[in-house]
Design a protein around this motif. Structure first.
Motif, mmCIF file in Angstrom:
data_model
loop_
_atom_site.group_PDB
_atom_site.id
_atom_site.type_symbol
_atom_site.label_atom_id
_atom_site.label_comp_id
_atom_site.label_asym_id
_atom_site.label_seq_id
_atom_site.Cartn_x
_atom_site.Cartn_y
_atom_site.Cartn_z
ATOM 1 N N GLU A 61 0.836 -1.197 0.000
ATOM 2 C CA GLU A 61 0.000 0.000 0.000
ATOM 3 C C GLU A 61 0.874 1.253 0.000
ATOM 4 O O GLU A 61 0.924 1.971 0.984
ATOM 5 C CB GLU A 61 -0.866 -0.031 1.266
ATOM 6 N N PRO A 62 1.588 1.502 -1.113
ATOM 7 C CA PRO A 62 2.469 2.660 -1.115
ATOM 8 C C PRO A 62 1.684 3.963 -1.232
ATOM 9 O O PRO A 62 0.631 3.993 -1.864
ATOM 10 C CB PRO A 62 3.347 2.434 -2.347
ATOM 11 N N TRP A 63 2.217 5.019 -0.655
ATOM 12 C CA TRP A 63 1.587 6.350 -0.640
ATOM 13 C C TRP A 63 0.119 6.205 -0.201
ATOM 14 O O TRP A 63 -0.180 5.459 0.712
ATOM 15 C CB TRP A 63 1.672 7.019 -2.029
ATOM 16 N N LYS A 64 -0.768 6.914 -0.890
ATOM 17 C CA LYS A 64 -2.188 6.769 -0.564
ATOM 18 C C LYS A 64 -2.892 6.066 -1.717
ATOM 19 O O LYS A 64 -4.038 6.311 -2.005
ATOM 20 C CB LYS A 64 -2.806 8.156 -0.322
ATOM 21 N N ARG A 65 -2.132 5.194 -2.413
ATOM 22 C CA ARG A 65 -2.697 4.506 -3.562
ATOM 23 C C ARG A 65 -3.303 3.193 -3.070
ATOM 24 O O ARG A 65 -2.578 2.257 -2.737
ATOM 25 C CB ARG A 65 -1.557 4.217 -4.553
ATOM 26 N N ALA A 93 7.749 4.282 0.766
ATOM 27 C CA ALA A 93 6.950 5.254 0.026
ATOM 28 C C ALA A 93 6.398 6.289 0.999
ATOM 29 O O ALA A 93 5.660 5.958 1.911
ATOM 30 C CB ALA A 93 5.812 4.550 -0.702
ATOM 31 N N LEU A 144 12.523 6.032 -4.546
ATOM 32 C CA LEU A 144 11.283 6.564 -3.981
ATOM 33 C C LEU A 144 11.485 7.972 -3.412
ATOM 34 O O LEU A 144 10.582 8.530 -2.804
ATOM 35 C CB LEU A 144 10.754 5.625 -2.897
ATOM 36 N N GLY A 169 -3.000 9.185 -8.931
ATOM 37 C CA GLY A 169 -3.865 10.230 -8.395
ATOM 38 C C GLY A 169 -5.151 9.567 -7.939
ATOM 39 O O GLY A 169 -5.122 8.568 -7.239
ATOM 40 N N TYR A 201 7.391 12.143 -10.810
ATOM 41 C CA TYR A 201 7.362 11.805 -9.383
ATOM 42 C C TYR A 201 8.290 12.713 -8.576
ATOM 43 O O TYR A 201 7.974 13.085 -7.453
ATOM 44 C CB TYR A 201 7.762 10.343 -9.211
ATOM 45 N N CYS A 255 4.820 13.780 -5.868
ATOM 46 C CA CYS A 255 4.667 12.335 -5.678
ATOM 47 C C CYS A 255 3.195 11.929 -5.708
ATOM 48 O O CYS A 255 2.870 10.785 -5.994
ATOM 49 C CB CYS A 255 5.390 11.858 -4.427
ATOM 50 N N ASP A 256 2.264 12.873 -5.472
ATOM 51 C CA ASP A 256 0.847 12.510 -5.511
ATOM 52 C C ASP A 256 0.379 12.195 -6.926
ATOM 53 O O ASP A 256 -0.465 11.327 -7.114
ATOM 54 C CB ASP A 256 -0.011 13.649 -4.946
ATOM 55 N N LEU A 257 0.893 12.924 -7.908
ATOM 56 C CA LEU A 257 0.475 12.675 -9.293
ATOM 57 C C LEU A 257 1.541 11.904 -10.074
ATOM 58 O O LEU A 257 1.398 11.686 -11.271
ATOM 59 C CB LEU A 257 0.152 13.992 -10.006
ATOM 60 N N GLY A 303 3.266 9.017 -8.420
ATOM 61 C CA GLY A 303 3.371 7.658 -7.895
ATOM 62 C C GLY A 303 2.126 6.866 -8.248
ATOM 63 O O GLY A 303 1.027 7.395 -8.171
ATOM 64 N N PHE A 304 2.300 5.621 -8.673
ATOM 65 C CA PHE A 304 1.116 4.834 -9.035
ATOM 66 C C PHE A 304 1.313 3.373 -8.675
ATOM 67 O O PHE A 304 2.412 2.955 -8.318
ATOM 68 C CB PHE A 304 0.820 4.975 -10.535
ATOM 69 N N GLY A 354 5.025 2.234 -9.149
ATOM 70 C CA GLY A 354 5.769 2.923 -10.194
ATOM 71 C C GLY A 354 5.877 4.417 -9.931
ATOM 72 O O GLY A 354 5.094 4.986 -9.171
ATOM 73 N N MET A 355 6.881 5.011 -10.549
ATOM 74 C CA MET A 355 7.096 6.438 -10.434
ATOM 75 C C MET A 355 7.308 7.011 -11.815
ATOM 76 O O MET A 355 8.210 6.581 -12.535
ATOM 77 C CB MET A 355 8.330 6.713 -9.580
#
Lengths: 300, 536
Positions: free
Chosen positions: A164-168, B130, B159, B361, B410, B414-416, B418-419, B433-434
């Motif tokens: 669960e990386p970041w808020k994804r 992350a 990261l 996002g 990234y 990092c909000d838009l 990182g996926f 992914g970044m």
């Protein structure tokens, strides 16, 4: 340039998680256990969807052994806020005469709480249950994801949790599977009280010290909330200044002796305390790793 | 003996009194992780640090002593048991999954991700990294730098964890020797130099006995740097939001209270927003003006990055979840093609034929991996051509999406940027992914300098010859005074020199020397790729 405070960051994160549930799950529910964490969770949910009312109902799995003050608080709160409240009792357990005194804490919790919750989730076909558990409460909870997948049988597989990386959040699931979602994952007990004080959130009066009828049993102070609690030979009911750090079924929740009658007193007392919050929860001491086992079986 | 010092309660109490119950609530927060190879003592380090800082409640200390007798691997009190929570972990004495721990001193609140050392569980280490501000990488002083040390360092760098602490543990087993420490640190610094950390601090430790965790070790008087907790309490946590930056608000949920209220709820990823600001909606490109920044505590005069708010606009515009509201001046665009560094996390290897779901996002789309440009060799950090990617592998790939999504590099956002990629059959989270900087812009602009179409060279030659031949005709006419001779010279020259010019032009096109702006031509393919990977 401006900096968000520690509580502001926690609040924003929780609101983000709550909105994610509303946006991605078909039929979510919020578990409302009437305790301080539930009160904070409810407060955050009201903020997250403001000015729209809660987009999901509240669910209380009633073991029929909660403190009477908790039930009164629950009903008043739901009416005040105009929230839809579902109360579920495992009637089968009641019919079998399951109770914390004769059945033991383990069986009682399993039947009335764990199985009761599973019944309710299956019955209403909820695909996400939002709860107020925090990672700092207990070691196996420290490992739990924010969006935690449960099988169709409500089992938790701690060894293969989704990263669960970041808020994804990966909110994909198969039919029958569901999520337990924990928006308060990163909060500590201290954060919860600080936030209650900052936001002026109302909590059940049992958290504040008062003279209450208690019985000393197995090293714990058990409040005799009604006469279903039969005294053993030699046991006496004493009136002592006590309060509760956590709230569960009254026969399974130990009180602490305390003079802390206000929020400030509680926060000060907690800072000076050297025991952890769940120490008063007798069910945690059913054996090493016992919380993990309960969680695998579907305990919240 | 230092151990005696640490075990003397009056000294410990004096040292920790100030920390034990902070009178003032800390306002700043540091997120960090502990990582490194298995058995380097990560869980012990956290457990012992919490203990020495007086942050372990009495009842947990009692169960620790009980558990140490049952599961302990160290003989005495096993501090790792304070953090290893799963039954399988306790039985095997290893950490499987990332565990989050929370503690606070008077200076700062901390969220620690204690991550597993086994290669098999690298994905859990990446999850912990992350969003972290700092990584504590443990090495065993005897074993030095192991493949896992290099792997975890690379992932932390990838990261964009800003700060790195090299915790050289088990110094007691090398006799607290300064030279071994210095040699190890020098080797490590050389190895991770290209990864671009803002700071690297090396600390010699004996975590089991507490040396240099909270209290300065008396057994390593040659070390003059900070203790681990001292460093964690003071290092720059970087949480100041830049309110002057342009707004980016990924729309998470559309709030339709009634006909009169339509709000766009989300967490501000970047910049700030105030009523009256002009905005653009991506990918539609529609424009609007902010009416209100709504929260349950009242409207805000300005919303800043990190706040979860609800925006209303003056205009009625069609906006849905996954769209991104940006400041009018923001040059962000939506795209169906992404270049990204990915860490493969699923046991099932990357399948170039499969369709994955990308979550970036608040947006979701279907994605195929159209190319694997290279994978990273974890021993040398060198890019290696590869056709596939397996669990825990790292690579640079191209993604093709079935619809446009809004993405940013990234490194900037990092909000838009990182996926995650989700396997649509098993629903497993297959990769994180970044997004790398969208490199199409630079090479595209420099491409004409690198290659020129033959027809263009010929037309250039002809146009130049026309000018040249007129010049030759006029000069010949002046010198000879004869129109016919001048015409013959100029006419003949047209054909010979067009051929010569064309050959000359093509020769210069092939020669790379002296060209600027191209990333591949001058420095060779490998160097260009390395520069892109390690771009700071």
């Amino acid at each position: 340039m401006k900096m968000l405070g520690h509580l502001d960051r926690l609040e924003a994160e929780s609101i983000h998680i709550l909105r994610e549930v509303a946006a991605t799950c078909d039929h979510p529910v919020m578990l409302y256990s009437i305790g301080k964490d539930s009160s904070v969770l409810l407060h955050l949910a009201l903020k997250a969807f403001y000015p729209t009312p809660l987009p999901f109902p509240l669910l209380h799995v009633d073991t029929t052994w909660k403190f009477r003050e908790m039930i009164a608080f629950r009903d008043r709160k739901a009416a005040e806020l105009g929230c839809e409240l579902i109360v579920h009792v495992n009637q089968e357990g009641v019919d079998r005469g399951i109770n914390p005194f004769d059945s033991g804490s383990r069986l009682h919790t399993d039947v009335m709480k764990t199985q009761g919750l599973r019944q309710a989730l299956d019955h209403y076909k909820f695909d996400a249950a939002i709860g107020g558990a925090r990672r700092d409460e207990e070691k196996s909870r420290a490992k739990e994801r924010v969006f935690s997948l449960r099988s169709a049988e409500h089992r938790w597989d701690p060894k293969s949790q989704r990263p669960e990386p970041w808020k994804r959040f990966n909110t994909r699931k198969r039919a029958g599977e569901s999520f337990r979602v924990f928006p308060l994952s990163n909060w500590t007990e201290q954060d919860v009280w600080d936030y209650i004080a900052r936001e002026g959130i109302e909590v059940v009066p049992l958290y504040f010290a008062a003279s209450r009828p208690v019985v000393e049993r197995q090293g714990a102070l058990i409040m005799r909330d009604d006469d279903r609690m039969v005294l053993a030979p030699g046991e006496v009911v004493q009136h002592r200044m006590v309060r509760f750090r956590t709230l569960g079924c009254y026969p399974l929740t130990g009180a602490i002796e305390s003079e802390a009658a206000t929020l400030d007193d509680i926060i000060r007392e907690m800072r000076d305390a050297h025991v952890s919050e769940r120490q008063g929860r007798l069910i945690d001491h059913d054996g090493a790793g016992s919380m993990e086992q309960k969680k695998q079986e579907g305990y919240f | 003996m230092n151990t005696d010092l640490l075990e003397r309660p009056e000294l410990r109490d004096a040292a920790t009194q100030a920390r034990i119950q902070p009178a003032i609530r800390p306002t700043s927060l540091l997120r960090f992780l502990t990582c490194g190879s298995v058995d380097d003592g990560k869980s012990t380090l956290i457990g012992r640090m919490l203990h020495d800082a007086g942050l372990v409640p009495t009842d947990q200390l009692e169960s620790l002593e009980k558990d140490s007798r049952r599961y302990g691997t160290t003989g005495g009190v096993d501090y790792a048991l304070l953090v290893d929570g799963l039954a399988a972990e306790r039985e095997q004495g290893i950490t499987i999954d990332v565990a989050y721990r929370y503690f606070a001193t008077s200076k700062r609140a901390f969220i620690v991700a204690d991550t597993p050392g086994h290669q098999q569980y690298t994905r859990n280490m990446a999850t912990g990294a992350a969003g972290a501000d700092l990584a504590v990488i443990l090495v065993d002083a005897r074993k030095g730098i192991l493949p896992q040390t290099r792997r975890h360092s690379f992932i932390a760098g990838m990261l964009r964890v800003r700060h790195l602490v090299l915790a050289v543990n088990k110094m007691d087993l090398v006799g607290f020797d300064k030279n071994s420490f210095d040699a190890l640190v020098a080797e490590y610094r050389r190895a991770v130099e290209p990864l671009g950390f803002a700071s690297i601090t090396a600390i010699p430790l004996c975590a089991r006995e507490g040396d240099n965790l909270v209290l300065r070790s008396l057994r390593m008087p040659w070390y003059s740097g900070p203790t681990l907790l001292g460093l964690l309490e003071t290092i720059d946590a970087g949480q100041i939001a830049d309110t002057t930056a342009a707004l980016r608000l990924p729309v998470q949920w559309v709030n339709r209270r009634s006909e009169n209220f339509r709000g766009y709820a989300g967490t501000i990823a970047h910049g700030s927003i105030a009523p009256g600001d002009k905005i653009r909606v991506l990918p539609s490109g529609l424009r609007g003006t902010v009416a209100r920044v709504v929260t349950a505590d009242g409207d805000l005069p300005r919303g800043i990055a990190g706040q979860a708010i609800t925006l209303t606009l003056r205009e009625e515009i069609d906006i849905s979840r996954g769209d991104v509201i940006v400041g009018e001046a923001d040059r962000l665009t939506a795209t169906r093609e992404l270049s990204a560094r990915i860490l493969w996390m699923d046991e099932k290897p990357l399948d170039p034929a499969a369709e994955y779901e990308i979550r970036i996002g608040c947006n979701t789309a279907n994605a195929r991996i159209s190319a694997i440009r290279h994978t990273i060799d974890i021993h040398s950090y060198a890019p290696t051509p590869s056709a596939g990617l397996e669990a825990n592998g790292i690579g640079l790939v191209e993604l093709k999406l079935d619809r446009p999504v809004v993405a940013a590099a990234y490194d900037e956002d990092c909000d838009l940027g990182g996926f995650i990629l989700v396997d649509k059959h098993s629903n497993a989270t297959a990769a994180l992914g970044m997004v790398t900087e969208q490199e199409t812009a630079a090479p595209a602009a420099s491409a004409p300098a690198l290659r020129e179409w033959h027809g263009r060279s010929l037309i250039k030659a002809a146009s130049w010859r026309a000018i040249g031949s007129i010049d030759t005709f006029i000069l010949s006419w002046i010198f000879t005074g004869q129109v016919k001779t001048a015409g013959t010279i100029a006419f003949t020259e047209v054909f010979t020199k067009i051929g010569l010019y064309y050959l000359h032009e093509r020769a210069w096109v092939i020669l790379p020397w002296g060209k600027v702006g191209g990333s591949i031509a001058g420095e060779g393919y490998l160097a260009g790729v390395m520069r892109k990977i390690f771009k700071k």
